[in-house]
Design an enzyme around this catalytic site. Structure first.
Site, PDB file in Angstrom:
ATOM      1  N   GLU A  30       0.886  -1.061  -0.036  1.00 40.17           N
ATOM      2  CA  GLU A  30      -0.203  -0.184  -0.108  1.00 40.17           C
ATOM      3  C   GLU A  30       0.952   1.220  -0.050  1.00 40.17           C
ATOM      4  OE1 GLU A  30      -1.569   1.019   4.401  1.00 40.17           O
ATOM      5  OE2 GLU A  30      -2.400  -0.892   3.744  1.00 40.17           O
ATOM      6  N   HIS A  47      -1.859  -6.455  11.292  1.00 39.28           N
ATOM      7  CA  HIS A  47      -2.886  -7.610  10.776  1.00 39.28           C
ATOM      8  C   HIS A  47      -2.688  -8.919  11.458  1.00 39.28           C
ATOM      9  CE1 HIS A  47      -2.806  -5.017   6.782  1.00 39.28           C
ATOM     10  NE2 HIS A  47      -3.510  -4.082   7.590  1.00 39.28           N
ATOM     11  N   ASN A  74      -5.276  -6.121   2.727  1.00 38.08           N
ATOM     12  CA  ASN A  74      -5.818  -5.726   4.063  1.00 38.08           C
ATOM     13  C   ASN A  74      -6.787  -6.689   4.621  1.00 38.08           C
ATOM     14  OD1 ASN A  74      -4.597  -3.703   2.253  1.00 38.08           O
ATOM     15  ND2 ASN A  74      -4.624  -2.439   4.066  1.00 38.08           N
TER      16      ASN A  74
HETATM   17  P1  FAE Z   1     -10.761  -6.471  16.563  1.00 33.81           P
HETATM   18  O1  FAE Z   1     -11.039  -5.399  15.357  1.00 33.81           O
HETATM   19  O2  FAE Z   1      -9.381  -6.294  16.802  1.00 33.81           O
HETATM   20  O3  FAE Z   1     -11.681  -6.454  17.809  1.00 33.81           O
HETATM   21  C1  FAE Z   1     -11.653  -7.359  18.908  1.00 33.81           C
HETATM   22  C2  FAE Z   1     -11.891  -6.374  20.170  1.00 33.81           C
HETATM   23  O4  FAE Z   1     -12.043  -7.203  21.273  1.00 33.81           O
HETATM   24  C3  FAE Z   1     -11.223  -5.033  20.364  1.00 33.81           C
HETATM   25  O5  FAE Z   1     -12.299  -4.102  20.388  1.00 33.81           O
HETATM   26  C4  FAE Z   1     -10.533  -5.587  21.670  1.00 33.81           C
HETATM   27  O6  FAE Z   1     -10.560  -4.365  22.796  1.00 33.81           O
HETATM   28  C5  FAE Z   1     -11.545  -6.341  22.618  1.00 33.81           C
HETATM   29  N1  FAE Z   1     -11.213  -7.502  23.231  1.00 33.81           N
HETATM   30  C6  FAE Z   1     -10.068  -8.241  23.215  1.00 33.81           C
HETATM   31  N2  FAE Z   1      -9.735  -8.930  24.333  1.00 33.81           N
HETATM   32  C7  FAE Z   1     -11.119  -8.897  25.141  1.00 33.81           C
HETATM   33  C8  FAE Z   1     -11.550  -9.414  26.318  1.00 33.81           C
HETATM   34  N3  FAE Z   1     -10.915 -10.480  27.112  1.00 33.81           N
HETATM   35  N4  FAE Z   1     -12.597  -8.993  26.873  1.00 33.81           N
HETATM   36  C9  FAE Z   1     -13.268  -8.062  26.124  1.00 33.81           C
HETATM   37  N5  FAE Z   1     -12.668  -7.607  24.929  1.00 33.81           N
HETATM   38  C10 FAE Z   1     -11.837  -8.003  24.509  1.00 33.81           C
HETATM   39  O7  FAE Z   1     -10.957  -7.974  15.892  1.00 33.81           O
HETATM   40  N6  FAE Z   1      -7.244  -3.677   8.354  1.00 33.81           N
HETATM   41  C11 FAE Z   1      -7.630  -3.442   7.106  1.00 33.81           C
HETATM   42  O8  FAE Z   1      -8.459  -4.164   6.252  1.00 33.81           O
HETATM   43  N7  FAE Z   1      -7.234  -2.279   6.369  1.00 33.81           N
HETATM   44  C12 FAE Z   1      -6.548  -1.281   6.866  1.00 33.81           C
HETATM   45  O9  FAE Z   1      -6.535  -0.212   6.333  1.00 33.81           O
HETATM   46  C13 FAE Z   1      -6.036  -1.503   8.100  1.00 33.81           C
HETATM   47  N8  FAE Z   1      -5.119  -0.580   8.847  1.00 33.81           N
HETATM   48  C14 FAE Z   1      -4.756  -0.789  10.139  1.00 33.81           C
HETATM   49  C15 FAE Z   1      -4.096  -0.202  10.747  1.00 33.81           C
HETATM   50  C16 FAE Z   1      -3.588  -0.333  12.075  1.00 33.81           C
HETATM   51  C17 FAE Z   1      -2.810   0.802  12.922  1.00 33.81           C
HETATM   52  C18 FAE Z   1      -4.244  -1.328  12.835  1.00 33.81           C
HETATM   53  C19 FAE Z   1      -3.714  -1.620  14.507  1.00 33.81           C
HETATM   54  C20 FAE Z   1      -4.895  -2.283  11.952  1.00 33.81           C
HETATM   55  C21 FAE Z   1      -5.177  -2.095  10.742  1.00 33.81           C
HETATM   56  N9  FAE Z   1      -6.153  -2.848  10.020  1.00 33.81           N
HETATM   57  C22 FAE Z   1      -6.287  -2.694   8.909  1.00 33.81           C
HETATM   58  C23 FAE Z   1      -6.478  -4.416  10.617  1.00 33.81           C
HETATM   59  C24 FAE Z   1      -7.933  -4.479  11.127  1.00 33.81           C
HETATM   60  O10 FAE Z   1      -8.146  -3.141  11.868  1.00 33.81           O
HETATM   61  C25 FAE Z   1      -8.125  -5.850  11.862  1.00 33.81           C
HETATM   62  O11 FAE Z   1      -7.443  -6.816  10.951  1.00 33.81           O
HETATM   63  C26 FAE Z   1      -9.228  -5.872  12.442  1.00 33.81           C
HETATM   64  O12 FAE Z   1      -9.853  -4.735  13.251  1.00 33.81           O
HETATM   65  C27 FAE Z   1      -9.537  -7.368  13.170  1.00 33.81           C
HETATM   66  O13 FAE Z   1     -10.847  -7.630  13.389  1.00 33.81           O
HETATM   67  P2  FAE Z   1     -11.684  -8.760  14.390  1.00 33.81           P
HETATM   68  O14 FAE Z   1     -12.991  -8.508  14.475  1.00 33.81           O
HETATM   69  O15 FAE Z   1     -10.561  -9.953  14.417  1.00 33.81           O
END
Ligand code: FAE
Length: 547
Positions: free
Chosen positions: A403, A488, A526
């Site tokens: 990207e 990721h 992504n």
């Molecule tokens: P996620 O969104 O991480 O949600 C999990 C949630 O569970 C979080 O809010 C946690 O705080 C919560 N949690 C964890 N443990 C516990 C617990 N024990 N009890 C209660 N709550 C808990 O998971 N992806 C893209 O496709 N495009 C992008 O441009 C992109 N840019 C990114 C930039 C950054 C800086 C970061 C960090 C990530 C980026 N990503 C991007 C990755 C994407 O945000 C990530 O793959 C998803 O958010 C993962 O989704 P999940 O539903 O697996």
């Protein structure tokens, strides 16, 4: 010590009292009311938070992509849902009038329980740029394992609060390698379109892209890619493009054009708060407990599951431990959060029947970063939109999709910056260390070498063609590659291995995984669109057959 300024030189004079009063949630306000002069704030329960002893039909752990899809579809099917989120709710402005901190001036809101920032780009012109901040339940977690730092969003909305908003559907020809057991026709005909519609993904207006100053860096990135023979592809994002045009015209408050991204966007970005979570609210069937962390799930005597939850204050301390019961539990704590919970619960006897695949198959989506130094006659622009909008595709020939990322410093840097997603084959495993009481990940720093080699298939060639060199000042002194991190995380409870083909955990009926933990380490682009689409597919099946 009631004032942040007393123990921080990076807080810009935030008063802890005003800060907590203004930020995050009903929890924060209640905390202030209850602790006026106490050294540590205590988060009192809000009206919405789950009461101890409650019984809920469906409990969702985490409010990111997987959790939001599960909760919305269950609620629409008539099921009452409770979502548990360890981070804050991020719905109330702080004393500066904004909910989120700017990338250029991190403060307490920026990091999850750190006393110093840990910015992905740690250096500029070789100098370290991290600074002290007050310890707070901030939005970005830089979680350190032995060989890698894993960045994750914390709060209601999960990763959508902090991510770059690039909403990329993998090329269909690559899908078989991403999720081999999943019917590609179903995904590309039904679930990817459903996910993209639900997320509000859209591509930039091509005419505006060609003319606006804020994408000069991307046009330079495209020119260099094409001159070296690589295709440049536009990718959709979840940013509101009309809003960005108005930012550029100077008629609305700026967000993407003010460098906001890593610590949240105050305007413009369609995070889950504005899409799935807004629709969840409309159902009236879902409650969300923020600053609540699930610590245990085990079979309940009368059927269903007992769930133990720690209620946190904004210092991260536990103020109350609650036990509730749920008929069905959905693990949506993200690849790392779900894996850590399941590995510990299996090892410590709470869920002993989980199979040996728990914790396995974790990958970093091959993330590696680098910068290139351009010639003085090839500036990338002092104004850079923080939302990337295109990439260089060399996936099939060289194993890398890069990207073209911004460096929104506000000054001309003559740098091009890239986050590459590569076909790195290494997979790590989470395991329980009984001596430390922690879950460890056995990723090794040297395992990034294949990613570097694949990224070099693009950037060595561009540098040779342009007569340019790599930047060596962004990740340390004389360090080219940002190879210490991932944005990721994927895997740890892989589909058809730890679960069946729809995320039902083997060993326990009524327990499901529905987040990035299901995906075996790599999505070729992504990941959040694939995580969302897979969750849409799985929950449809679960609602049809298990309820
Ligand atoms: P996620 O969104 O991480 O949600 C999990 C949630 O569970 C979080 O809010 C946690 O705080 C919560 N949690 C964890 N443990 C516990 C617990 N024990 N009890 C209660 N709550 C808990 O998971 N992806 C893209 O496709 N495009 C992008 O441009 C992109 N840019 C990114 C930039 C950054 C800086 C970061 C960090 C990530 C980026 N990503 C991007 C990755 C994407 O945000 C990530 O793959 C998803 O958010 C993962 O989704 P999940 O539903 O697996």
């Amino acid at each position: 010590m009631s004032d942040f300024a007393m123990h921080s030189n990076g807080s810009k004079g935030f008063s802890r009292r005003t800060f907590i009063a203004g930020t995050g949630s009903i929890l924060g306000v209640a905390a202030v009311a209850g602790r006026a002069s106490a050294a540590q704030p205590t988060a009192a329960p809000s009206a919405a938070s789950i009461p101890a002893g409650a019984h809920v039909p469906a409990l969702v752990i985490g409010t990111g992509y997987g959790g939001s899809v599960a909760a919305l579809r269950l609620a629409q099917a008539g099921v009452d849902v409770h979502m548990i989120e360890m981070g804050m709710s991020w719905d109330t402005p702080g004393p500066d009038g904004k909910i989120f901190a700017n990338t250029t001036s991190p403060d307490a809101r920026s990091f999850w329980l750190r006393t110093k920032t840990k910015q992905p780009l740690s250096n500029f012109l070789g100098f370290p740029i991290d600074r002290d901040i007050p310890k707070y339940t901030g939005i970005l977690d830089a979680e350190e394992f032995a060989g890698i730092t894993v960045y994750q969003g914390r709060g209601v909305g999960g990763g959508s609060l902090v991510n770059g908003g690039m909403a990329v559907t993998p090329k269909r020809e690559n899908f078989g390698a991403i999720l081999p057991s999943v019917d590609a026709d179903e995904m590309y005909n039904t679930y990817y379109p459903r996910a993209n519609a639900g997320l509000g993904a859209a591509t930039i207006d091509p005419a505006w892209f060609e003319s606006t100053a804020c994408y000069q860096y991307a046009r330079v990135g495209r020119k260099h890619a094409q001159r070296a023979g690589f295709p440049f592809v536009f990718v959709p994002t979840v940013y509101d493009w009309d809003y960005m045009k108005q930012e550029a015209a100077g008629v609305v408050p700026k967000s993407a054009l003010a460098g906001e991204i890593l610590y949240g966007n105050n305007y413009g970005k369609k995070s889950l708060q504005k899409t799935y979570l807004a629709r969840i609210k409309e159902t009236g069937r879902v409650t969300i407990s923020a600053l609540h962390k699930v610590t245990s799930v085990s079979p309940a005597a009368g059927g269903g599951y007992t769930v133990t939850i720690d209620q946190l204050d904004t210092t991260g301390a536990t103020t109350l431990t609650k036990t509730v019961t749920a008929d069905k539990v959905f693990f949506a704590a993200g690849s790392v959060g779900t894996s850590k919970l399941l590995v510990r619960l299996k090892a410590t006897g709470a869920l002993p029947n989980l199979n040996a695949e728990i914790g396995q198959g974790w990958g970093d989506n091959g993330n590696v970063m680098c910068g290139r130094a351009n010639h003085m006659w090839d500036p990338t622009g002092s104004l850079q939109a923080s939302i990337p909008t295109g990439g260089i595709d060399n996936w099939n020939a060289g194993g890398a999709f890069a990207e073209v990322a911004p460096l929104p410093t506000g000054i001309e840097t003559y740098a091009s910056f890239y986050l590459s997603i590569t076909k790195n084959p290494n997979r790590a495993r989470f395991s329980w260390n009984a001596a430390t009481g922690k879950v460890e990940l056995n990723w090794q720093a040297a395992w990034k070498q294949p990613s570097i080699d694949m990224a070099k298939t693009i950037f060595d060639k561009i540098n040779a063609k342009e007569g340019t060199i790599y930047r060596t000042d962004l990740f340390g002194a004389y360090k080219i590659w940002g190879d210490h991190l991932t944005y990721h995380p994927l895997g740890g409870a892989v589909l058809t291995k730890a679960t069946d083909n729809y995320g039902r955990l083997y060993g326990y009926s009524g327990l499901y995984v529905i987040d990035g933990a299901l995906i075996p380490g790599n999505t070729s682009v992504n990941p959040f669109v694939t995580i969302t689409a897979l969750a849409e597919r799985n929950i449809e099946k679960i609602i049809a057959t298990d309820l």
